[in-house]
Design a protein around this motif. Structure first.
Motif, PDB file in Angstrom:
ATOM      1  N   ARG A  61      79.711  47.461  26.142  1.00  0.00           N
ATOM      2  CA  ARG A  61      78.328  47.745  25.762  1.00  0.00           C
ATOM      3  C   ARG A  61      77.452  46.501  25.892  1.00  0.00           C
ATOM      4  O   ARG A  61      76.291  46.583  26.312  1.00  0.00           O
ATOM      5  CB  ARG A  61      78.270  48.274  24.317  1.00  0.00           C
ATOM      6  CG  ARG A  61      78.996  49.585  24.090  1.00  0.00           C
ATOM      7  CD  ARG A  61      78.560  50.666  25.073  1.00  0.00           C
ATOM      8  NE  ARG A  61      77.141  50.915  25.035  1.00  0.00           N
ATOM      9  CZ  ARG A  61      76.567  51.843  24.253  1.00  0.00           C
ATOM     10  NH1 ARG A  61      77.312  52.589  23.460  1.00  0.00           N
ATOM     11  NH2 ARG A  61      75.263  52.022  24.275  1.00  0.00           N
ATOM     12  N   ILE A  62      77.994  45.330  25.527  1.00  0.00           N
ATOM     13  CA  ILE A  62      77.248  44.077  25.691  1.00  0.00           C
ATOM     14  C   ILE A  62      76.952  43.823  27.163  1.00  0.00           C
ATOM     15  O   ILE A  62      75.850  43.420  27.539  1.00  0.00           O
ATOM     16  CB  ILE A  62      78.047  42.900  25.092  1.00  0.00           C
ATOM     17  CG1 ILE A  62      78.129  43.017  23.572  1.00  0.00           C
ATOM     18  CG2 ILE A  62      77.413  41.561  25.472  1.00  0.00           C
ATOM     19  CD1 ILE A  62      79.083  42.030  22.922  1.00  0.00           C
ATOM     20  N   PHE A  63      77.960  44.071  28.008  1.00  0.00           N
ATOM     21  CA  PHE A  63      77.797  43.920  29.462  1.00  0.00           C
ATOM     22  C   PHE A  63      76.677  44.815  29.975  1.00  0.00           C
ATOM     23  O   PHE A  63      75.805  44.378  30.735  1.00  0.00           O
ATOM     24  CB  PHE A  63      79.125  44.269  30.144  1.00  0.00           C
ATOM     25  CG  PHE A  63      79.073  44.262  31.643  1.00  0.00           C
ATOM     26  CD1 PHE A  63      79.247  43.083  32.358  1.00  0.00           C
ATOM     27  CD2 PHE A  63      78.862  45.440  32.351  1.00  0.00           C
ATOM     28  CE1 PHE A  63      79.211  43.078  33.740  1.00  0.00           C
ATOM     29  CE2 PHE A  63      78.823  45.449  33.728  1.00  0.00           C
ATOM     30  CZ  PHE A  63      78.996  44.266  34.431  1.00  0.00           C
ATOM     31  N   GLU A  64      76.681  46.079  29.546  1.00  0.00           N
ATOM     32  CA  GLU A  64      75.637  47.019  29.971  1.00  0.00           C
ATOM     33  C   GLU A  64      74.259  46.565  29.496  1.00  0.00           C
ATOM     34  O   GLU A  64      73.269  46.671  30.236  1.00  0.00           O
ATOM     35  CB  GLU A  64      75.936  48.411  29.408  1.00  0.00           C
ATOM     36  CG  GLU A  64      77.053  49.150  30.097  1.00  0.00           C
ATOM     37  CD  GLU A  64      77.149  50.585  29.625  1.00  0.00           C
ATOM     38  OE1 GLU A  64      77.343  51.488  30.455  1.00  0.00           O
ATOM     39  OE2 GLU A  64      77.020  50.801  28.404  1.00  0.00           O
ATOM     40  N   SER A  65      74.196  46.071  28.249  1.00  0.00           N
ATOM     41  CA  SER A  65      72.915  45.648  27.696  1.00  0.00           C
ATOM     42  C   SER A  65      72.369  44.433  28.440  1.00  0.00           C
ATOM     43  O   SER A  65      71.163  44.340  28.711  1.00  0.00           O
ATOM     44  CB  SER A  65      73.085  45.320  26.206  1.00  0.00           C
ATOM     45  OG  SER A  65      71.847  44.969  25.630  1.00  0.00           O
ATOM     46  N   TRP A  66      73.255  43.491  28.774  1.00  0.00           N
ATOM     47  CA  TRP A  66      72.835  42.306  29.536  1.00  0.00           C
ATOM     48  C   TRP A  66      72.314  42.713  30.919  1.00  0.00           C
ATOM     49  O   TRP A  66      71.283  42.214  31.383  1.00  0.00           O
ATOM     50  CB  TRP A  66      74.004  41.342  29.677  1.00  0.00           C
ATOM     51  CG  TRP A  66      73.685  40.078  30.434  1.00  0.00           C
ATOM     52  CD1 TRP A  66      73.960  39.809  31.739  1.00  0.00           C
ATOM     53  CD2 TRP A  66      73.045  38.915  29.911  1.00  0.00           C
ATOM     54  NE1 TRP A  66      73.536  38.549  32.066  1.00  0.00           N
ATOM     55  CE2 TRP A  66      72.967  37.970  30.972  1.00  0.00           C
ATOM     56  CE3 TRP A  66      72.527  38.568  28.659  1.00  0.00           C
ATOM     57  CZ2 TRP A  66      72.385  36.717  30.810  1.00  0.00           C
ATOM     58  CZ3 TRP A  66      71.946  37.310  28.493  1.00  0.00           C
ATOM     59  CH2 TRP A  66      71.883  36.407  29.571  1.00  0.00           C
ATOM     60  N   GLU A  67      73.016  43.633  31.556  1.00  0.00           N
ATOM     61  CA  GLU A  67      72.619  44.095  32.884  1.00  0.00           C
ATOM     62  C   GLU A  67      71.271  44.810  32.835  1.00  0.00           C
ATOM     63  O   GLU A  67      70.454  44.698  33.762  1.00  0.00           O
ATOM     64  CB  GLU A  67      73.700  45.035  33.437  1.00  0.00           C
ATOM     65  CG  GLU A  67      73.547  45.372  34.903  1.00  0.00           C
ATOM     66  CD  GLU A  67      74.690  46.228  35.406  1.00  0.00           C
ATOM     67  OE1 GLU A  67      75.017  46.132  36.596  1.00  0.00           O
ATOM     68  OE2 GLU A  67      75.262  46.991  34.605  1.00  0.00           O
ATOM     69  N   SER A  68      71.019  45.532  31.733  1.00  0.00           N
ATOM     70  CA  SER A  68      69.764  46.274  31.606  1.00  0.00           C
ATOM     71  C   SER A  68      68.576  45.374  31.272  1.00  0.00           C
ATOM     72  O   SER A  68      67.430  45.726  31.563  1.00  0.00           O
ATOM     73  CB  SER A  68      69.898  47.348  30.516  1.00  0.00           C
ATOM     74  OG  SER A  68      70.909  48.276  30.842  1.00  0.00           O
ATOM     75  N   ALA A  69      68.870  44.222  30.652  1.00  0.00           N
ATOM     76  CA  ALA A  69      67.781  43.335  30.221  1.00  0.00           C
ATOM     77  C   ALA A  69      67.147  42.586  31.376  1.00  0.00           C
ATOM     78  O   ALA A  69      66.022  42.084  31.255  1.00  0.00           O
ATOM     79  CB  ALA A  69      68.307  42.350  29.178  1.00  0.00           C
ATOM     80  N   TYR A  70      67.851  42.496  32.513  1.00  0.00           N
ATOM     81  CA  TYR A  70      67.350  41.751  33.665  1.00  0.00           C
ATOM     82  C   TYR A  70      67.453  42.581  34.939  1.00  0.00           C
ATOM     83  O   TYR A  70      68.298  43.460  35.059  1.00  0.00           O
ATOM     84  CB  TYR A  70      68.149  40.449  33.849  1.00  0.00           C
ATOM     85  CG  TYR A  70      68.024  39.487  32.689  1.00  0.00           C
ATOM     86  CD1 TYR A  70      66.921  38.637  32.586  1.00  0.00           C
ATOM     87  CD2 TYR A  70      69.006  39.428  31.699  1.00  0.00           C
ATOM     88  CE1 TYR A  70      66.804  37.753  31.524  1.00  0.00           C
ATOM     89  CE2 TYR A  70      68.892  38.546  30.633  1.00  0.00           C
ATOM     90  CZ  TYR A  70      67.791  37.714  30.554  1.00  0.00           C
ATOM     91  OH  TYR A  70      67.665  36.840  29.502  1.00  0.00           O
ATOM     92  N   GLU A  71      66.595  42.254  35.862  1.00  0.00           N
ATOM     93  CA  GLU A  71      66.638  42.877  37.189  1.00  0.00           C
ATOM     94  C   GLU A  71      66.822  41.774  38.229  1.00  0.00           C
ATOM     95  O   GLU A  71      66.121  40.757  38.195  1.00  0.00           O
ATOM     96  CB  GLU A  71      65.354  43.649  37.467  1.00  0.00           C
ATOM     97  CG  GLU A  71      65.374  44.351  38.821  1.00  0.00           C
ATOM     98  CD  GLU A  71      64.104  45.140  39.085  1.00  0.00           C
ATOM     99  OE1 GLU A  71      64.069  45.889  40.078  1.00  0.00           O
ATOM    100  OE2 GLU A  71      63.135  44.989  38.308  1.00  0.00           O
ATOM    101  N   VAL A  72      67.781  41.993  39.108  1.00  0.00           N
ATOM    102  CA  VAL A  72      68.055  41.024  40.166  1.00  0.00           C
ATOM    103  C   VAL A  72      67.548  41.611  41.484  1.00  0.00           C
ATOM    104  O   VAL A  72      68.001  42.678  41.915  1.00  0.00           O
ATOM    105  CB  VAL A  72      69.564  40.717  40.279  1.00  0.00           C
ATOM    106  CG1 VAL A  72      69.807  39.649  41.345  1.00  0.00           C
ATOM    107  CG2 VAL A  72      70.128  40.276  38.935  1.00  0.00           C
ATOM    108  N   ARG A  73      66.624  40.904  42.123  1.00  0.00           N
ATOM    109  CA  ARG A  73      66.081  41.389  43.395  1.00  0.00           C
ATOM    110  C   ARG A  73      65.847  40.188  44.309  1.00  0.00           C
ATOM    111  O   ARG A  73      65.087  39.289  43.957  1.00  0.00           O
ATOM    112  CB  ARG A  73      64.778  42.151  43.178  1.00  0.00           C
ATOM    113  CG  ARG A  73      64.176  42.750  44.440  1.00  0.00           C
ATOM    114  CD  ARG A  73      62.964  43.593  44.122  1.00  0.00           C
ATOM    115  NE  ARG A  73      63.307  44.734  43.270  1.00  0.00           N
ATOM    116  CZ  ARG A  73      62.403  45.589  42.777  1.00  0.00           C
ATOM    117  NH1 ARG A  73      61.114  45.409  43.049  1.00  0.00           N
ATOM    118  NH2 ARG A  73      62.796  46.593  42.025  1.00  0.00           N
ATOM    119  N   ASN A  74      66.551  40.188  45.443  1.00  0.00           N
ATOM    120  CA  ASN A  74      66.434  39.098  46.412  1.00  0.00           C
ATOM    121  C   ASN A  74      66.748  37.745  45.789  1.00  0.00           C
ATOM    122  O   ASN A  74      66.097  36.729  46.086  1.00  0.00           O
ATOM    123  CB  ASN A  74      65.022  39.086  47.026  1.00  0.00           C
ATOM    124  CG  ASN A  74      64.718  40.364  47.782  1.00  0.00           C
ATOM    125  OD1 ASN A  74      65.597  40.943  48.418  1.00  0.00           O
ATOM    126  ND2 ASN A  74      63.470  40.816  47.695  1.00  0.00           N
ATOM    127  N   GLY A  75      67.737  37.732  44.905  1.00  0.00           N
ATOM    128  CA  GLY A  75      68.156  36.487  44.282  1.00  0.00           C
ATOM    129  C   GLY A  75      67.236  35.977  43.196  1.00  0.00           C
ATOM    130  O   GLY A  75      67.398  34.859  42.705  1.00  0.00           O
TER     131      GLY A  75
END
Length: 257
Positions: A61-75
């Motif tokens: 769940r922590i992993f999912e929350s971290w992934e949702s808090a940021y967006e990675v686009r073109n580095g």
């Protein structure tokens, strides 16, 4: 949420992913390992595996929350506006930290009265330590963080005293083949728990923003791996050795499940 750099984002991302895999693998190892120990030690391994199972869920769940808090686009990393839910970590600790102490007590196979007494006292102290630490963790100012951190250290000191003084005589009554291992498990528990306050105090330093967030998340993650999966393996080894002394070599054949 502070805007982190791509390297910081990936470091935390991979740390969470690795820890989830470690906790899941440790859970299977510990639960399957129940067949290798005598009846008196199966509960200790069950609880040890439960600790890592709870941790695996929360790290997912922590992993999912971290992934949702940021967006990675073109580095490039941008904040999505969704808050990173660090409360998962404290919910995990509230459940697992008392169990970590109980599994150590159970594998020592003390008298029923002593087991119940120490489990209740240490379990309550551990839960109180986590509850008192959380308001400081989410505080925006270091003064509030320091107040709650100091309050949280009171039950922590009591736990340390019990581990080294209260359990000292009981450890000396253990079979010689496991006495050293139990002392190591106690020491690793203390060392890993002692690492948490160090991470907790990172915001007091000149490190701030994204760097502080990165150090805190990775620091807590390292401590969790040692305190849960690492100590769990030690509990397994102790249980196997004590089973051989008390039940004989062919434990899985002679001891009923």
């Amino acid at each position: 949420m502070p805007t982190v750099e791509i390297g910081q984002y990936l470091l935390v991302y991979n740390a969470f992913s690795f820890t989830f895999a470690t906790m899941a693998a440790a859970t299977l190892f510990l639960w399957f390992g129940r067949s290798q120990v005598g009846p008196a030690y199966k509960t200790a391994l069950t609880i040890s595996g439960l600790v890592t199972a709870i941790a695996a869920y929360h790290y997912f769940r922590i992993f999912e929350s971290w992934e949702s808090a940021y967006e990675v686009r073109n580095g490039v990393i941008t904040v999505t506006g969704l808050a990173f839910n660090d409360a998962y970590r404290y919910v995990d600790w509230l459940l697992t930290v008392p169990l970590l102490l109980i599994e150590l007590i159970l594998v020592m196979r003390l008298s029923q009265e002593e087991t119940m007494s120490k489990s209740l006292k240490l379990g309550f102290a551990a839960a109180l330590m986590i509850i008192l630490g959380y308001p400081g963790e989410i505080a925006d100012d270091n003064t509030t963080r320091a107040i709650w951190g100091t309050l949280s250290s009171i039950p922590f000191v009591y736990i340390v005293w019990e581990l080294f003084k209260g359990l000292g005589a009981s450890i000396e009554r253990q079979p010689e083949s496991v006495r050293g291992l139990i002392k190591k498990a106690r020491l690793v528990t203390f060392a890993s728990w002692g690492f948490y306050p160090i991470v907790y105090m990172i915001p007091y330093t000149n490190i701030g923003g994204a760097a502080a967030e990165t150090y805190v998340q990775v620091g807590y993650t390292i401590a969790d791996i040692i305190a849960k999966a690492g100590v769990g393996v030690l509990i397994y080894i102790i249980a196997v050795r004590k089973s051989r002394v008390e039940y004989g070599e062919a434990t899985h054949e002679t001891a009923p499940a």
